[in-house]
Write a protein that holds these residues in place. Structure first.
Motif, mmCIF file in Angstrom:
data_model
loop_
_atom_site.group_PDB
_atom_site.id
_atom_site.type_symbol
_atom_site.label_atom_id
_atom_site.label_comp_id
_atom_site.label_asym_id
_atom_site.label_seq_id
_atom_site.Cartn_x
_atom_site.Cartn_y
_atom_site.Cartn_z
ATOM 1 N N ASN A 206 -69.823 -16.744 3.644
ATOM 2 C CA ASN A 206 -71.009 -16.082 3.256
ATOM 3 C C ASN A 206 -71.769 -15.989 4.513
ATOM 4 N N GLN A 207 -71.318 -16.252 5.544
ATOM 5 C CA GLN A 207 -72.269 -16.375 6.811
ATOM 6 C C GLN A 207 -71.725 -15.106 7.562
ATOM 7 N N ALA A 208 -72.797 -14.062 7.787
ATOM 8 C CA ALA A 208 -72.646 -12.870 8.589
ATOM 9 C C ALA A 208 -71.297 -12.305 8.369
ATOM 10 N N ASN A 209 -70.669 -12.038 9.579
ATOM 11 C CA ASN A 209 -69.211 -11.315 9.375
ATOM 12 C C ASN A 209 -68.259 -12.081 9.754
ATOM 13 N N LYS A 210 -68.299 -13.213 9.313
ATOM 14 C CA LYS A 210 -66.992 -14.041 9.533
ATOM 15 C C LYS A 210 -65.930 -14.249 8.450
ATOM 16 N N VAL A 211 -64.812 -14.138 8.929
ATOM 17 C CA VAL A 211 -63.531 -14.652 8.051
ATOM 18 C C VAL A 211 -62.852 -15.686 8.460
ATOM 19 N N VAL A 212 -62.599 -16.511 7.675
ATOM 20 C CA VAL A 212 -62.083 -17.967 7.911
ATOM 21 C C VAL A 212 -60.425 -17.651 7.401
ATOM 22 N N VAL A 213 -59.590 -18.263 8.182
ATOM 23 C CA VAL A 213 -58.253 -18.260 8.147
ATOM 24 C C VAL A 213 -57.610 -19.470 8.315
ATOM 25 N N GLU A 214 -56.930 -20.079 7.350
ATOM 26 C CA GLU A 214 -55.797 -21.225 7.386
ATOM 27 C C GLU A 214 -54.675 -20.761 7.946
ATOM 28 N N ILE A 215 -53.975 -21.654 8.757
ATOM 29 C CA ILE A 215 -52.957 -21.447 9.266
ATOM 30 C C ILE A 215 -51.897 -22.642 9.085
ATOM 31 N N GLU A 216 -50.759 -22.543 9.064
ATOM 32 C CA GLU A 216 -49.674 -23.794 9.104
ATOM 33 C C GLU A 216 -48.675 -23.627 10.115
ATOM 34 N N ARG A 217 -48.240 -24.741 10.627
ATOM 35 C CA ARG A 217 -47.103 -24.586 11.558
ATOM 36 C C ARG A 217 -46.578 -26.080 11.942
ATOM 37 N N GLU A 218 -45.462 -25.942 12.226
ATOM 38 C CA GLU A 218 -44.559 -27.311 12.058
ATOM 39 C C GLU A 218 -43.331 -27.271 13.068
ATOM 40 N N PHE A 219 -43.415 -28.357 14.039
ATOM 41 C CA PHE A 219 -42.403 -28.440 15.063
ATOM 42 C C PHE A 219 -41.742 -29.800 14.953
ATOM 43 N N LEU A 220 -40.270 -29.649 15.533
ATOM 44 C CA LEU A 220 -39.698 -30.758 15.707
ATOM 45 C C LEU A 220 -39.301 -30.801 17.102
ATOM 46 N N VAL A 221 -39.351 -31.921 17.743
ATOM 47 C CA VAL A 221 -39.136 -32.138 19.255
ATOM 48 C C VAL A 221 -38.179 -33.283 19.525
ATOM 49 N N GLN A 222 -37.511 -33.062 20.633
ATOM 50 C CA GLN A 222 -36.326 -33.921 20.797
ATOM 51 C C GLN A 222 -36.526 -34.219 22.425
ATOM 52 N N ILE A 223 -36.359 -35.559 22.822
ATOM 53 C CA ILE A 223 -36.145 -35.837 24.340
ATOM 54 C C ILE A 223 -34.846 -36.279 24.553
ATOM 55 N N ASP B 69 -35.034 -33.787 29.332
ATOM 56 C CA ASP B 69 -35.004 -32.485 28.747
ATOM 57 C C ASP B 69 -35.983 -32.391 27.597
ATOM 58 N N VAL B 70 -36.872 -31.601 27.565
ATOM 59 C CA VAL B 70 -37.541 -31.737 26.085
ATOM 60 C C VAL B 70 -37.205 -30.407 25.487
ATOM 61 N N VAL B 71 -36.884 -30.638 24.298
ATOM 62 C CA VAL B 71 -36.477 -29.304 23.442
ATOM 63 C C VAL B 71 -37.291 -29.300 22.248
ATOM 64 N N ALA B 72 -37.910 -28.124 21.713
ATOM 65 C CA ALA B 72 -38.964 -28.034 20.894
ATOM 66 C C ALA B 72 -38.504 -27.002 20.002
ATOM 67 N N LYS B 73 -38.435 -27.249 18.714
ATOM 68 C CA LYS B 73 -37.822 -26.345 17.469
ATOM 69 C C LYS B 73 -38.904 -26.087 16.581
ATOM 70 N N VAL B 74 -39.081 -24.831 16.326
ATOM 71 C CA VAL B 74 -40.193 -24.297 15.097
ATOM 72 C C VAL B 74 -39.675 -24.456 13.877
ATOM 73 N N LEU B 75 -40.103 -25.598 12.894
ATOM 74 C CA LEU B 75 -39.616 -25.602 11.654
ATOM 75 C C LEU B 75 -40.424 -24.731 10.717
ATOM 76 N N GLN B 76 -41.776 -24.257 11.078
ATOM 77 C CA GLN B 76 -42.426 -23.554 10.313
ATOM 78 C C GLN B 76 -43.072 -22.676 11.409
ATOM 79 N N GLN B 77 -43.040 -21.429 11.306
ATOM 80 C CA GLN B 77 -43.580 -20.624 12.354
ATOM 81 C C GLN B 77 -44.967 -20.559 11.855
#
Length: 189
Positions: free
Chosen positions: A125-142, A107-115
């Protein structure tokens, strides 16, 4: 350890046979329909994910989320929200592994530590672009089947130990009791 004289028993149980953790920072480029003047807000919603065992040492987490950017345009006279659906695939190596699991059915269990969360949102500076930095973190268990060996107590279980507990109240404890602990309102009821 000898099983012939019945001193030990084998117990088959489910246990965590592997564990891993991963922190990810990702950058996404989003193109709104108008040239942004300023960013008014950015948030991440609708996070969905699924985890599966990919190999002996790796768990794969596939997921998606929506990035919403509220921005102004036309020299800060109008606003709009642009939404973009992002998909990802994170491979998480198992840092802790127990090679004594007795089956390949896990069974694989994944838990979000950081949504998924916005760290920074800026206009490029290029055209109509917006840059977004995202963070996320998971803990998985077998979780898999494993064997546990336990020693058997030859004398068996003895219930007479309950009489050893002292439930008496000491004189010091009696002196600390406040006989007027109820309010007068409670006494009238």
């Amino acid at each position: 350890m000898t099983f012939l004289d019945q001193e030990y028993r084998e117990i088959i149980t489910k246990a965590v046979c592997g564990k891993g953790r991963r922190f990810v920072e990702a950058t996404h480029s989003i193109s709104p329909s108008h040239k942004p003047s300023s960013i008014l807000g950015c948030w991440v919603i609708n996070h969905l994910y699924h985890a599966k065992k990919k190999s002996k040492n790796t768990v794969e987490v596939n997921g998606s989320y929506d990035i919403n950017i509220w921005y102004s345009y036309n020299d800060n006279t109008k606003t709009e929200v642009v939404t973009e659906r992002i998909t990802y695939c994170d491979n998480i190596k198992l840092a802790v592994k127990d090679n004594n699991c007795i089956s390949d059915d896990y069974d694989v269990v994944a838990k979000v530590l950081q949504q998924p969360n916005c760290l920074e949102c800026k206009i490029t500076n290029q055209a109509n672009k917006v840059v977004v930095e995202i963070e996320r973190e998971f803990l998985v268990q077998i979780i898999g089947d494993t064997k546990v060996y336990v020693k058997v107590d030859p004398s068996g279980f003895d219930n007479d130990d309950d009489e050893d507990w002292e439930l008496d109240v000491s004189d010091d404890e009696l002196e600390e009791i406040d006989p007027d602990f109820l309010d007068e309102k409670d006494n009238d009821d």
